[in-house]
Motif scaffolding. Structure first.
Motif, PDB file in Angstrom:
ATOM      1  N   PHE A 159       0.830  -1.205   0.000  1.00 60.77           N
ATOM      2  CA  PHE A 159       0.000   0.000   0.000  1.00 60.77           C
ATOM      3  C   PHE A 159       0.864   1.254   0.000  1.00 60.77           C
ATOM      4  O   PHE A 159       1.844   1.363   0.743  1.00 60.77           O
ATOM      5  CB  PHE A 159      -0.916   0.007   1.232  1.00 60.77           C
ATOM      6  N   VAL A 160       0.466   2.235  -0.830  1.00 61.86           N
ATOM      7  CA  VAL A 160       1.245   3.467  -0.989  1.00 61.86           C
ATOM      8  C   VAL A 160       0.390   4.656  -0.572  1.00 61.86           C
ATOM      9  O   VAL A 160      -0.831   4.646  -0.744  1.00 61.86           O
ATOM     10  CB  VAL A 160       1.746   3.618  -2.448  1.00 61.86           C
ATOM     11  N   ASP A 161       1.027   5.670   0.002  1.00 60.66           N
ATOM     12  CA  ASP A 161       0.300   6.813   0.518  1.00 60.66           C
ATOM     13  C   ASP A 161       0.069   7.862  -0.554  1.00 60.66           C
ATOM     14  O   ASP A 161       0.958   8.178  -1.362  1.00 60.66           O
ATOM     15  CB  ASP A 161       1.070   7.434   1.683  1.00 60.66           C
ATOM     16  N   ALA A 162      -1.131   8.445  -0.572  1.00 59.72           N
ATOM     17  CA  ALA A 162      -1.483   9.451  -1.579  1.00 59.72           C
ATOM     18  C   ALA A 162      -0.602  10.691  -1.469  1.00 59.72           C
ATOM     19  O   ALA A 162      -0.349  11.363  -2.475  1.00 59.72           O
ATOM     20  CB  ALA A 162      -2.950   9.834  -1.440  1.00 59.72           C
ATOM     21  N   GLY A 187       4.592   1.416  -0.882  1.00 62.56           N
ATOM     22  CA  GLY A 187       4.966   1.711   0.480  1.00 62.56           C
ATOM     23  C   GLY A 187       6.229   0.952   0.854  1.00 62.56           C
ATOM     24  O   GLY A 187       6.821   0.260   0.013  1.00 62.56           O
ATOM     25  N   PRO A 188       6.661   1.024   2.119  1.00 63.67           N
ATOM     26  CA  PRO A 188       7.933   0.415   2.521  1.00 63.67           C
ATOM     27  C   PRO A 188       7.858  -1.057   2.898  1.00 63.67           C
ATOM     28  O   PRO A 188       8.872  -1.677   3.169  1.00 63.67           O
ATOM     29  CB  PRO A 188       8.344   1.259   3.729  1.00 63.67           C
ATOM     30  N   LYS A 259       6.010   6.716   3.185  1.00 59.84           N
ATOM     31  CA  LYS A 259       5.305   6.671   4.470  1.00 59.84           C
ATOM     32  C   LYS A 259       4.823   5.252   4.760  1.00 59.84           C
ATOM     33  O   LYS A 259       4.269   4.579   3.897  1.00 59.84           O
ATOM     34  CB  LYS A 259       4.111   7.631   4.441  1.00 59.84           C
ATOM     35  N   ASP A 260       5.015   4.822   5.980  1.00 63.06           N
ATOM     36  CA  ASP A 260       4.549   3.507   6.399  1.00 63.06           C
ATOM     37  C   ASP A 260       3.061   3.548   6.729  1.00 63.06           C
ATOM     38  O   ASP A 260       2.525   4.581   7.166  1.00 63.06           O
ATOM     39  CB  ASP A 260       5.332   3.049   7.627  1.00 63.06           C
ATOM     40  N   PHE A 261       2.391   2.426   6.535  1.00 60.03           N
ATOM     41  CA  PHE A 261       0.950   2.360   6.792  1.00 60.03           C
ATOM     42  C   PHE A 261       0.623   2.709   8.237  1.00 60.03           C
ATOM     43  O   PHE A 261      -0.400   3.351   8.510  1.00 60.03           O
ATOM     44  CB  PHE A 261       0.414   0.968   6.455  1.00 60.03           C
ATOM     45  N   ALA A 262       1.475   2.320   9.171  1.00 60.96           N
ATOM     46  CA  ALA A 262       1.219   2.620  10.584  1.00 60.96           C
ATOM     47  C   ALA A 262       1.177   4.124  10.825  1.00 60.96           C
ATOM     48  O   ALA A 262       0.342   4.622  11.600  1.00 60.96           O
ATOM     49  CB  ALA A 262       2.284   1.972  11.463  1.00 60.96           C
ATOM     50  N   ASP A 263       2.053   4.880  10.172  1.00 57.72           N
ATOM     51  CA  ASP A 263       2.054   6.335  10.326  1.00 57.72           C
ATOM     52  C   ASP A 263       0.797   6.937   9.715  1.00 57.72           C
ATOM     53  O   ASP A 263       0.185   7.854  10.278  1.00 57.72           O
ATOM     54  CB  ASP A 263       3.296   6.936   9.672  1.00 57.72           C
ATOM     55  N   TYR A 264       0.421   6.428   8.539  1.00 59.01           N
ATOM     56  CA  TYR A 264      -0.837   6.874   7.916  1.00 59.01           C
ATOM     57  C   TYR A 264      -2.010   6.611   8.843  1.00 59.01           C
ATOM     58  O   TYR A 264      -2.864   7.494   9.070  1.00 59.01           O
ATOM     59  CB  TYR A 264      -1.049   6.158   6.582  1.00 59.01           C
TER      60      TYR A 264
END
Length: 276
Positions: A159-162, A187-188, A259-264
């Motif tokens: 998953f990648v952040d917008a 994402g990372p 950006k990591d999903f957890a930060d999002y």
């Protein structure tokens, strides 16, 4: 490097400029002092993919375009429309075209070739599933309800952040060094939907369960709530593993990790969007 900041400079036309990535691109360009025109049916002038007569007026005074296609590049005829628009754009003086494409999607790659054939100075940005699907799109209500019942088994997605996508797009629109390049973004880390549910649970402080269901059962749910059956087909690219690996376009363009999903999830939870 192109860094024009005066009010008389040509505008950047952002097709889908009110969408998940488009509005972020608009915000970042305006912060740089760049004039922006939103390309939508409610814009001034209006832009409609299905009304080619609206293309020319929307392109007047524009020298670059962020091209996103609605509803999806995989739709029949989308590639041909993108190619036709690209030719109109180049003829109107908008030679820099940045296309939002999809990772692992043959139809999207056909649209890429149609755009390139226009003779534009092009950049292609390929992205997979967005983090923001969970707070701005079709997974919002399931997260609020506390259950992600999906036909994804234990398949994984990067998953990648917008926000990362938008920052890459802004770089491509404003820096000549990205012309003629294709960037794949992720994402990372790879995550299953069980991993996603765990991160959402941690961020919200309540249990968000992942419940694997069959494709047939999921299509039945879609029928019950009145959504198109084609929605289930979106999971094909996850189940067959075509994007089950990391790519490094964010680092290549921006010089940092995505950006990591957890930060999002932590940021989205703090906004209150998932509160019941």
């Amino acid at each position: 490097m192109t860094q024009t900041t005066n009010d008389n400079s040509p505008a950047a036309l952002l097709l889908g400029g009110n969408g998940k990535t488009g509005r972020r691109v608009a915000q970042k360009l305006r912060a740089l002092g760049r004039p922006v025109r939103i390309g939508s049916r409610t814009g001034t002038p209006a832009f409609d993919w299905n009304a080619p007569g609206t293309w020319g007026p929307a392109l007047a005074g524009v020298d670059r375009v962020y091209v996103t296609y609605y509803p999806d590049l995989g739709m029949p005829g989308a590639a041909e429309q993108v190619g036709a628009f690209a030719k109109v754009a180049v003829a109107a003086g908008a030679r820099r075209l940045v296309l939002l494409s999809g990772r692992g999607e043959a139809a999207a790659q056909h649209a890429e070739e149609c755009l390139k054939a226009s003779g534009a100075d092009w950049t292609v940005v390929r992205a997979g599933w967005f983090n923001q699907n969970f707070d701005e799109d079709f997974f919002l209500e399931p997260v609020r309800a506390g259950e992600l019942a999906l036909p994804t088994a234990d398949a994984v997605e990067a998953f990648v952040d917008a926000d990362d996508i938008a920052e890459v797009v802004v770089a491509a629109l404003t820096d000549d060094r990205h012309s003629g390049r294709t960037y794949e973004l992720s994402g990372p880390r790879l995550m299953s939907f069980a991993d996603v549910a765990a991160e959402l649970s941690k961020a919200t402080g309540r249990e968000i369960a992942y419940v694997p269901v069959s494709d047939e059962a999921y299509r039945g749910v879609l029928r019950e709530i009145g959504l198109p059956q084609e929605f289930a087909d979106l999971f094909t690219q996850i189940l067959d593993g075509r994007n089950a690996y990391l790519v490094h376009g964010v680092r290549e363009v921006l010089g940092r990790e995505p950006k990591d999903f957890a930060d999002y999830a932590r940021e989205a939870a703090a906004s209150g969007v998932w509160e019941v």
